[in-house]
Design an enzyme around this catalytic site. Structure first.
Site, mmCIF file in Angstrom:
data_model
loop_
_atom_site.group_PDB
_atom_site.id
_atom_site.type_symbol
_atom_site.label_atom_id
_atom_site.label_comp_id
_atom_site.label_asym_id
_atom_site.label_seq_id
_atom_site.Cartn_x
_atom_site.Cartn_y
_atom_site.Cartn_z
ATOM 1 N N SER A 76 -12.282 8.441 1.084
ATOM 2 C CA SER A 76 -11.051 8.805 0.389
ATOM 3 C C SER A 76 -11.264 8.747 -1.122
ATOM 4 O O SER A 76 -12.099 9.481 -1.653
ATOM 5 C CB SER A 76 -9.912 7.897 0.851
ATOM 6 O OG SER A 76 -8.661 8.399 0.446
ATOM 7 N N ASP B 81 -4.633 15.582 8.443
ATOM 8 C CA ASP B 81 -4.738 14.975 7.125
ATOM 9 C C ASP B 81 -4.614 16.057 6.059
ATOM 10 O O ASP B 81 -5.413 16.997 6.022
ATOM 11 C CB ASP B 81 -6.083 14.255 7.001
ATOM 12 C CG ASP B 81 -6.317 13.641 5.633
ATOM 13 O OD1 ASP B 81 -5.359 13.546 4.851
ATOM 14 O OD2 ASP B 81 -7.466 13.244 5.356
ATOM 15 N N HIS C 102 -5.691 10.522 8.316
ATOM 16 C CA HIS C 102 -6.413 10.115 7.116
ATOM 17 C C HIS C 102 -6.691 8.607 7.154
ATOM 18 O O HIS C 102 -5.843 7.813 7.547
ATOM 19 C CB HIS C 102 -5.606 10.436 5.852
ATOM 20 C CG HIS C 102 -6.314 10.083 4.594
ATOM 21 N ND1 HIS C 102 -7.297 10.877 4.061
ATOM 22 C CD2 HIS C 102 -6.212 8.997 3.774
ATOM 23 C CE1 HIS C 102 -7.769 10.303 2.965
ATOM 24 N NE2 HIS C 102 -7.128 9.163 2.764
#
Length: 325
Positions: free
Chosen positions: A125, A225, A255
């Site tokens: 991320s 996501d 996610h």
């Protein structure tokens, strides 16, 4: 297996920088190294979250030495009320980006039992953003580059690229606590950059930059996501720049699925990352960088030869034959 886990305090580029080193069990082969950055929207997360600790422990079990980076975080921000919650002071770009870059250089030279050419760099991320940006820094510095880059559901762009119709349908069905609408992403990006509403450096958001000459890159995205559009677009940009890239979309995941270690999706993604890091012959090689004008040469044994277009029976027609046709 039971390896060794220990914290080190480094003299980083912005003061003390803590890293946590995960080493395989005594007597086990050390087949690869990975410098890893957790996620958390640049403002959350720590070395104890599953995305950092569980990932590192499982990789150490298969012979990967992992250096997990406790980079400095931006101030807390409520993306639903960014104007009312934004902090005027705090750690901003480029601090975390430079700390991850520094940690990679330290790991290569730290004598952790892994050859310097076997170290990769990665993150999840926001940590994926930091790792990708660090790879640009290392390329531009002209020094040693990672063997590969490993990114889990990265946010590579300041503005999320438009999703495909398939992804847009999945985003529309996300519960509010799983969604990242464009205005939220802009607020988090501006918080990381220090209030700027536009990217201020190619190292801040590597998507859309000149990506030539980067190391081979593996990207795993989450199925349901909104950030998947960034990971997919970044892979397309890498491929267009001549970088060897592998993209996998992990089915039936949200996610941050590496933070859910009991799920099948997390287990699959971790197995994929482990294979990428440890299997011979899977990772490619860096190709032409922006500052190099030479192209990759053909094999020496084929230099000066031409490729046959087919057998004699398939030869191109002569001018007379062509005219007759």
């Amino acid at each position: 297996m039971s390896g060794t886990v220990g914290d080190r305090l480094l003299d980083g580029p912005h003061g003390d920088l803590r890293v946590r080193v995960y080493e395989p069990a005594a007597g086990a082969d050390r087949v690869a190294g990975l410098v890893w950055a957790h996620g958390g929207a640049f403002m959350y997360g720590d070395l104890d979250m599953p995305e950092a600790d569980w990932v590192a422990r499982r990789l150490a079990d298969v012979g990967v030495v992992v250096v997990s980076v406790d980079y400095q975080l931006a101030p807390d921000l409520d993306y639903r009320d960014p104007a009312g919650s934004a902090a005027p002071e705090g750690v901003r770009f480029p601090v975390a980006s430079e700390e991850v870059t520094f940690a990679y250089g330290w790991a290569r030279d730290a004598g952790l039992g892994v050859g310097s050419e076997q170290w990769s760099l990665g993150g999840a991320s926001a940590g994926g953003n930091l790792a990708a940006g660090a790879s640009l820094r290392l390329r531009d510095a002209g020094g040693p580059q990672p063997r590969s880059i490993v990114l889990a559901y990265p946010v590579a762009h300041y503005e999320l690229p438009a999703p495909s119709p398939e992804l847009a349908e999945k985003i529309a069905a996300l519960p509010p606590d799983r969604d990242f609408p464009p205005e939220a992403m802009r607020a988090m990006g501006a918080n990381y950059l220090g209030g700027s509403d536009v990217p201020i450096s190619p190292y801040a958001h590597p998507g859309g930059q000149d990506l030539r000459g980067l190391p081979p890159t593996f990207v795993v995205t989450s199925d349901h996501d909104a950030l998947r559009s960034s990971g997919e677009a970044y892979c397309a940009e890498l491929a267009a720049a001549g970088v060897d890239v592998l993209l996998v979309r992990e089915d039936s995941t949200y996610h941050g699925h590496l933070n859910e270690p009991d799920t099948a999706g997390a287990a699959r993604s971790l197995a994929r990352i482990a294979t990428w890091l440890t299997a011979d012959g899977l990772v490619g090689t860096p190709h032409e960088a922006p500052h190099h004008h030479d192209v990759t040469p053909p094999p020496a044994e084929l230099a000066g030869t031409s490729v046959s277009r087919g057998s004699a029976d398939e030869a191109e027609p002569t001018e007379t034959e062509a005219a007759a046709r």
